[in-house]
Scaffold this active site. Structure first.
Site, short mmCIF file in Angstrom:
data_model
loop_
_atom_site.label_atom_id
_atom_site.label_comp_id
_atom_site.label_asym_id
_atom_site.label_seq_id
_atom_site.Cartn_x
_atom_site.Cartn_y
_atom_site.Cartn_z
CB SER A 1 1.21 10.39 1.52
OG SER A 1 2.05 9.48 0.87
CG ASP B 1 7.71 9.55 5.89
OD1 ASP B 1 7.60 8.51 5.22
OD2 ASP B 1 6.80 10.39 6.00
CG HIS C 1 3.98 7.74 5.21
ND1 HIS C 1 4.71 8.80 4.71
CD2 HIS C 1 2.95 7.55 4.33
CE1 HIS C 1 4.17 9.22 3.59
NE2 HIS C 1 3.10 8.49 3.34
#
Length: 551
Positions: A252, A485, A513
């Site tokens: 991320s 995602d 995610h």
């Protein structure tokens, strides 16, 4: 501050590897950042050490020796010896065997333009390679955020997720500057944070008051917590542990940090993996809109899946299910639910936050969301949705908050060098949200969108505009993207992999995610690249399947 928009883009909190404060959940999780204390009198770095450096590429190196840097003013930082020792007892980790972990502290300049001035402490944790005779060096881990604790990521996932990697690498978790147990940003006390997180709509002074509180408590640190400085810290850490090249696995926001590192230090890149990729060329406003549209798609798929399960509070009509849940969550503004056990109220903001926390994940986290909605909608018991919201917000069961939300805000604003959007641009963004994400944004107003772009009233103005980073001259970089995602849209991974001068895109087909914890195929490919240097073929797609622990 409206939770469902203001906490998106790089404003999202860490969401990898199913690490949650709810036992057994597999949702967004966000590794909660450990509480830290800002230091007013930071210690000086250790004296430089002189010794040889390891070979440029990962190869068995049983011993670790520090390496220096060409800048004489920075050599004391690169040459410092980290005093690894047993980690102090932590009540939050009483169920984790800490005997295999070592903790240490590194020192870096507060301001790299003035390396002889104040310094910042960086908290580190290490789990040494199991097979020391085959050791490849160190592998640095970042869970995302910004604001996520690498120490928590390591203790929660070293064995369960990173076992294969730990056979050959010393795994190193670190709290970046401003975060957790490092010299940390602090803004709000627990009571004020509770009130802010539960607030359904942004008040006219919410953002300014928050910024003023941060300036009062952490004003000296705020100008220096941006990602450019964090990337420079990462290079100091690389040198301090004795690695000539950086090996790195970031998730991320951790991909954003890794991309900036590769762009600043391309000749020092070893094996870098960027999973759940962010695109540095996307503006904060466009990023917020893209993420909300992504969450909308996952939310609709969750609702459609719910009606096919044996116990679903949304009825049996797939076409009406998404609206039923959204109407309930929006209705919490006028009719919040009160917990019979704690007396806390589930507001609209906390309800949506809890729901979105579970939308980060896969089918398992959807199951938890279904149970949470059932309890709240049919039994008027909000405790599970409150727990999901607490997980996202970094609130523990005693009502204490980590600093992850404060750090998230501070780092985002230190990075945000974009031109503040005009009222017309904000209005256009709101129209896009209402058109493309109607369930999640029906309740949003122009003031909510304006509050999401809250860096305009922040005490520090950022210096990093949206830009294409190429990292020309870097070693091969592996970018991982997932087609479903919601937090980091797949298009971002595609664009990042195409923009970097030497990168390959690995794709996971499916929702959720990041990919490493959601596909044994992705995990196998990433491990092969980090351990053997084997890059997957361009265009490789992996299904979403259970990823083995690889211990």
């Amino acid at each position: 501050m409206n939770t469902t928009l203001a906490h998106l883009s790089r404003r999202i909190l860490p969401a990898v590897l199913g690490i949650t404060v709810i036992a057994g959940c597999g949702g967004s999780g966000g590794a909660p950042a450990a509480k830290g204390t800002p230091s007013s009198a930071l210690p000086a770095p250790s004296a430089p050490a002189t010794s040889s450096s390891p070979s440029p590429s990962p190869s068995p190196t049983p011993t670790v020796t520090p390496s220096g840097d060409a800048d004489p003013a920075l050599k004391p930082f690169y040459g410092q010896q980290i005093a690894w020792s047993s980690c102090p007892a932590d009540p939050a980790k009483k169920d984790v065997d800490m005997s295999d972990f070592q903790c240490g502290t590194a020192h870096v300049p507060l301001d790299y333009g003035n390396p002889g001035g104040d310094t910042v402490d960086l908290a580190l944790m290490r789990k040494q390679a199991v097979h020391q005779d085959q050791r490849l060096g160190s592998l640095f881990l970042n869970p995302g955020g910004p604001g996520g604790s690498g120490l928590d990521l390591l203790t929660n996932a070293a064995t369960s997720s990173f076992g294969n990697l730990n056979n050959r690498y010393d795994l190193i978790g670190f709290d970046p500057r401003g975060v957790g147990k490092s010299t940390a940003v602090h803004c709000l006390d627990d009571s004020a944070r509770d009130q802010l997180d539960a607030q359904d709509h942004a008040g006219p002074t919410s953002v300014k008051d928050f910024g003023a509180a941060c300036e009062a408590k952490s004003g000296k640190l705020l100008p220096f917590v941006g990602t450019v400085n964090a990337a420079r810290d990462l290079d100091v850490l690389r040198g301090a542990v004795g690695d000539q090249k950086l090996n790195y696995l970031g998730f991320s926001y951790g991909t954003y940090l890794g991309t900036f590192y590769a762009n600043q230090f391309p000749d020092r890149t070893g094996r870098l993996v960027l999973d759940g990729a962010m695109d540095p060329s996307v503006s904060p406003l466009d990023g917020d809109v893209a993420q909300m549209v992504g969450f909308e798609g996952v939310y609709e798929r969750f609702a459609a899946d719910c009606v096919n399960q044996s116990q679903c509070p949304l009825g049996s009509d797939a076409g009406a299910a998404a609206k039923k849940a959204a109407d309930f969550l929006d209705g919490l503004q006028a009719h919040p639910l009160t917990s019979p056990t704690s007396g806390r109220k589930l507001t609209q903001a906390l309800g949506w936050t809890g729901a979105m926390d579970m939308l980060y994940g896969d089918a398992k986290s959807w199951e938890y969301l279904r149970i949470g909605l059932t309890q709240a909608m049919q039994k008027h018991q909000p405790d599970l949705l409150l727990a999901f919201a607490d997980d996202y917000n970094g609130r523990d069961q005693q009502g204490h908050f980590s600093n992850q939300a404060d750090a998230n805000q501070a780092i985002n604003c230190a990075d945000d060098g974009s031109t503040p959007p005009t009222d017309d641009q904000l209005q256009q963004a709101l129209q896009q949200l209402h058109a493309k994400a109607p369930y999640l944004t029906n309740h949003m107003t122009l003031d909510d969108v304006r509050a999401a772009m809250d860096c305009a009233d922040w005490p520090v103005h950022g210096s990093t505009p949206p830009q294409v980073l190429k990292a020309t001259g870097s070693a091969p970089i592996l970018v991982v993207g997932s087609t479903g995602d919601d937090a980091t849209p797949y298009a971002w991974a595609q664009h990042l992999a195409g923009s970097l001068a030497n990168a390959t895109l690995l794709t996971r087909d499916g929702d959720g995610h990041t990919g490493y914890d959601k596909s044994s195929c992705i995990k196998t490919a990433v491990d092969a690249f980090l351990i053997d240097g084997t890059m997957p073929a361009a265009g490789t797609h992996c299904p979403t399947t259970a990823a083995s622990s690889g211990s």
